[in-house]
Design a protein around this motif. Structure first.
Motif, PDB file in Angstrom:
ATOM      1  N   THR A 193      -2.027   4.113  -0.309  1.00  0.00           N
ATOM      2  CA  THR A 193      -3.436   3.873  -0.605  1.00  0.00           C
ATOM      3  C   THR A 193      -4.151   3.571   0.704  1.00  0.00           C
ATOM      4  N   GLU A 197      -5.871   8.423  -1.358  1.00  0.00           N
ATOM      5  CA  GLU A 197      -4.421   8.281  -1.387  1.00  0.00           C
ATOM      6  C   GLU A 197      -3.813   9.409  -0.580  1.00  0.00           C
ATOM      7  N   ASP A 229       0.806  -1.225   0.000  1.00  0.00           N
ATOM      8  CA  ASP A 229       0.000   0.000   0.000  1.00  0.00           C
ATOM      9  C   ASP A 229       0.836   1.272   0.000  1.00  0.00           C
ATOM     10  N   ILE A 286       3.413   7.527  -1.961  1.00  0.00           N
ATOM     11  CA  ILE A 286       1.956   7.511  -1.996  1.00  0.00           C
ATOM     12  C   ILE A 286       1.485   6.275  -1.235  1.00  0.00           C
TER      13      ILE A 286
END
Length: 135
Positions: free
Chosen positions: A44, A64, A22, A42
């Motif tokens: 998620t 995000e 993630d 980034i």
């Protein structure tokens, strides 16, 4: 003198161990006002289901988190930006961003703390709130 790079590297290692797939490096555009140091990442974020399984099932909500360390992180908050992938309005993102900034700034909490989106007060909310499902 603080070892900012060492602390940042240890935090990234912790985030990668916790978030696994993630979190990834991000090479897209970042806000022009960011004073970032190094790479941008980034993450998620998906809501947990009733059993506490994050991202389980087909959720109508997903966002995000873009973040980058500042040169003196953790002595100053990281650069952050939340983006809606599915189901969140601009107002929802603004509220979540304010809560996240409040969590990071006064306490200088690292991003690898267990609760990246503080949810104090939401448990008493009687109406449906989309951000609440991420906690």
């Amino acid at each position: 003198m603080a070892d900012y790079e060492g602390e940042q590297a240890m935090e990234l290692e912790a985030l990668e161990a916790i978030l696994m797939d993630d979190i990834e490096e991000y090479d897209g555009n970042t806000p022009p006002n960011w004073t970032k140091h190094g790479k941008t990442y980034i993450i998620t974020i998906r809501p947990a289901d009733e059993d506490g399984e994050e991202g389980a099932g087909d959720s109508e909500l997903e966002m995000e988190l873009l973040f980058a360390h500042t040169p003196t992180y953790p002595d100053e908050a990281p650069c952050i930006k939340l983006r809606s992938v599915t189901g969140l309005s601009d107002a929802d993102l603004e509220e979540a961003t304010q809560l996240l900034q409040a969590h990071l700034s006064p306490h200088r909490q690292p991003l690898a703390t267990p609760s990246p989106l503080p949810c104090a007060g939401w448990s008493s909310c009687s109406h449906h709130h989309p951000i609440k499902q991420f906690c």
